[in-house]
Design an enzyme around this catalytic site. Structure first.
Site, mmCIF file in Angstrom:
data_model
loop_
_atom_site.group_PDB
_atom_site.id
_atom_site.type_symbol
_atom_site.label_atom_id
_atom_site.label_comp_id
_atom_site.label_asym_id
_atom_site.label_seq_id
_atom_site.Cartn_x
_atom_site.Cartn_y
_atom_site.Cartn_z
ATOM 1 N N GLU A 116 15.964 -32.643 14.277
ATOM 2 C CA GLU A 116 16.312 -31.304 14.771
ATOM 3 C C GLU A 116 17.824 -31.153 14.988
ATOM 4 O O GLU A 116 18.253 -30.162 15.584
ATOM 5 C CB GLU A 116 15.571 -30.986 16.087
ATOM 6 C CG GLU A 116 14.065 -31.136 16.068
ATOM 7 C CD GLU A 116 13.314 -30.043 15.298
ATOM 8 O OE1 GLU A 116 13.976 -29.207 14.663
ATOM 9 O OE2 GLU A 116 12.072 -30.064 15.335
ATOM 10 N N HIS A 139 15.043 -30.276 23.568
ATOM 11 C CA HIS A 139 13.734 -29.839 23.085
ATOM 12 C C HIS A 139 12.706 -30.858 23.562
ATOM 13 O O HIS A 139 12.956 -32.060 23.529
ATOM 14 C CB HIS A 139 13.753 -29.768 21.556
ATOM 15 C CG HIS A 139 12.395 -29.823 20.943
ATOM 16 N ND1 HIS A 139 11.459 -28.830 21.133
ATOM 17 C CD2 HIS A 139 11.785 -30.755 20.176
ATOM 18 C CE1 HIS A 139 10.349 -29.153 20.494
ATOM 19 N NE2 HIS A 139 10.516 -30.320 19.906
ATOM 20 N N HIS A 141 8.074 -31.415 24.516
ATOM 21 C CA HIS A 141 6.708 -30.941 24.261
ATOM 22 C C HIS A 141 5.967 -30.712 25.580
ATOM 23 O O HIS A 141 5.072 -31.479 25.944
ATOM 24 C CB HIS A 141 5.977 -31.955 23.372
ATOM 25 C CG HIS A 141 6.632 -32.162 22.037
ATOM 26 N ND1 HIS A 141 6.313 -33.200 21.190
ATOM 27 C CD2 HIS A 141 7.598 -31.452 21.392
ATOM 28 C CE1 HIS A 141 7.048 -33.121 20.092
ATOM 29 N NE2 HIS A 141 7.842 -32.080 20.193
ATOM 30 N N GLU A 169 10.774 -18.234 42.279
ATOM 31 C CA GLU A 169 12.006 -18.848 41.769
ATOM 32 C C GLU A 169 12.264 -18.557 40.291
ATOM 33 O O GLU A 169 13.378 -18.770 39.800
ATOM 34 C CB GLU A 169 11.953 -20.366 41.966
ATOM 35 C CG GLU A 169 12.228 -20.814 43.387
ATOM 36 C CD GLU A 169 13.608 -20.399 43.876
ATOM 37 O OE1 GLU A 169 14.587 -20.674 43.165
ATOM 38 O OE2 GLU A 169 13.698 -19.797 44.955
ATOM 39 N N HIS A 211 4.094 -26.084 19.757
ATOM 40 C CA HIS A 211 4.997 -27.218 19.549
ATOM 41 C C HIS A 211 5.757 -27.589 20.822
ATOM 42 O O HIS A 211 5.678 -28.720 21.270
ATOM 43 C CB HIS A 211 5.955 -26.887 18.394
ATOM 44 C CG HIS A 211 6.938 -27.972 18.087
ATOM 45 N ND1 HIS A 211 7.690 -27.991 16.940
ATOM 46 C CD2 HIS A 211 7.312 -29.078 18.774
ATOM 47 C CE1 HIS A 211 8.458 -29.069 16.937
ATOM 48 N NE2 HIS A 211 8.255 -29.730 18.046
#
Ligand code: 2HA
Ligand code: ZN
Length: 273
Positions: A116, A139, A141, A169, A211
């Protein structure tokens, strides 16, 4: 001699990857992270001066030519970064023409940056145009937000409002809401371009349906804090569904406006009725 392994950048990367793994968000090689570092900030580290290997970036990254990125390696595990640091992390300089990555530290057993990485660079570049202090891309999962991407409509207004309503919040932390791209194959430049369009539109957190989550921030804490906050909201949503799904009471749109006023933030236009 100051060694780069002892820098705050490497410490932050080790801390965040381990914490994210402990949270259950990075099974096997899931997840990736990068921190932008300037040449000036590296001047005292003598072990990052020599280019060891180069690789093609596959797109034009000249907007960040000459800058450095500390990046998790492809195929490696967040679980291991804190103890296999010089193998599972690497420091990459973007070549002067913006076409190549120059590895100056790490990836010691032949590793390369995350698949990525083009997406990370595109999004560092997109966010830098709105925020010159942009530093971190992450990134991972996250379980409950991924689950919601199967059961809830993939609509940014709906998701943003739901996240705001799950806890008081959410609004001060993420007034701009949650960006959503269509499902895409991981590691492609398409996912990078779609995500960068959302970042350009002012979102700092983007859901990749089925994803995971993608976030940008000025510091590792800020970037991770955005992810934690959205995933906490998704966890509360999941618990509500598990308790039957009925909401006998909830934070109203009017109360969300009051929270925003109190914290001096502006909710994304058009998301509140
Ligand atoms: O780094 O999570 O999206 C592995 C992934 C790809
Ligand atoms: Zn992923």
């Amino acid at each position: 001699m100051t060694e780069f392994i002892n820098s705050q950048f490497v410490k932050d990367m080790c801390d965040i990857t381990r914490q994210s793994y402990d949270n259950g968000w990075d099974e096997r090689n899931g997840g990736n992270m990068s921190i932008r570092i300037t040449a000036d900030e590296l001047k005292d580290y003598n072990d990052v001066k020599e280019v060891r290997r180069t690789f093609d970036l596959g797109f034009d990254a000249s907007a960040v030519a000459g800058q450095y990125f500390l990046v998790t390696a492809t195929g490696r595990y967040f679980r291991n970064v804190f103890q296999r640091t010089k193998k599972d992390l690497g420091l990459v300089r973007i070549s002067d023409d913006g076409k190549k990555g120059e590895i100056v530290w790490g990836y010691e057993d032949g590793a390369l940056p995350t698949s990525e990485f083009p997406t990370h660079l595109m999004n560092h570049i997109a966010r830098l145009k709105l925020d010159p202090n942009q530093r971190v891309v992450m990134h991972c999962h996250v379980t409950n937000l991924i689950a919601m991407s199967f059961t809830q409509p993939l609509d940014e207004k709906y998701f943003s409002k739901t996240i705001w309503k799950m806890q008081a919040e959410s609004m001060p932390v993420l007034p701009e809401g949650l960006g959503i791209i269509p499902y895409e194959t991981p590691g492609t430049t398409i996912i990078g371009k779609h995500t960068a369009a959302k970042i350009t539109n002012g979102f700092r957190v983007v859901m990749w349906p089925h994803h995971g989550m993608f976030a940008v921030g000025d510091t590792p804490d800020e970037c991770f804090g955005l992810i934690e906050t959205v995933e906490k909201a998704a966890t509360i949503f999941t618990a509500i569904q598990a308790q039957g799904g009925n909401r006998l009471d909830e934070i109203t749109d009017k109360q969300l406006v009051e929270i925003a006023k109190y914290f001096h933030v502006t909710p994304r236009k058009g998301f509140l009725d």
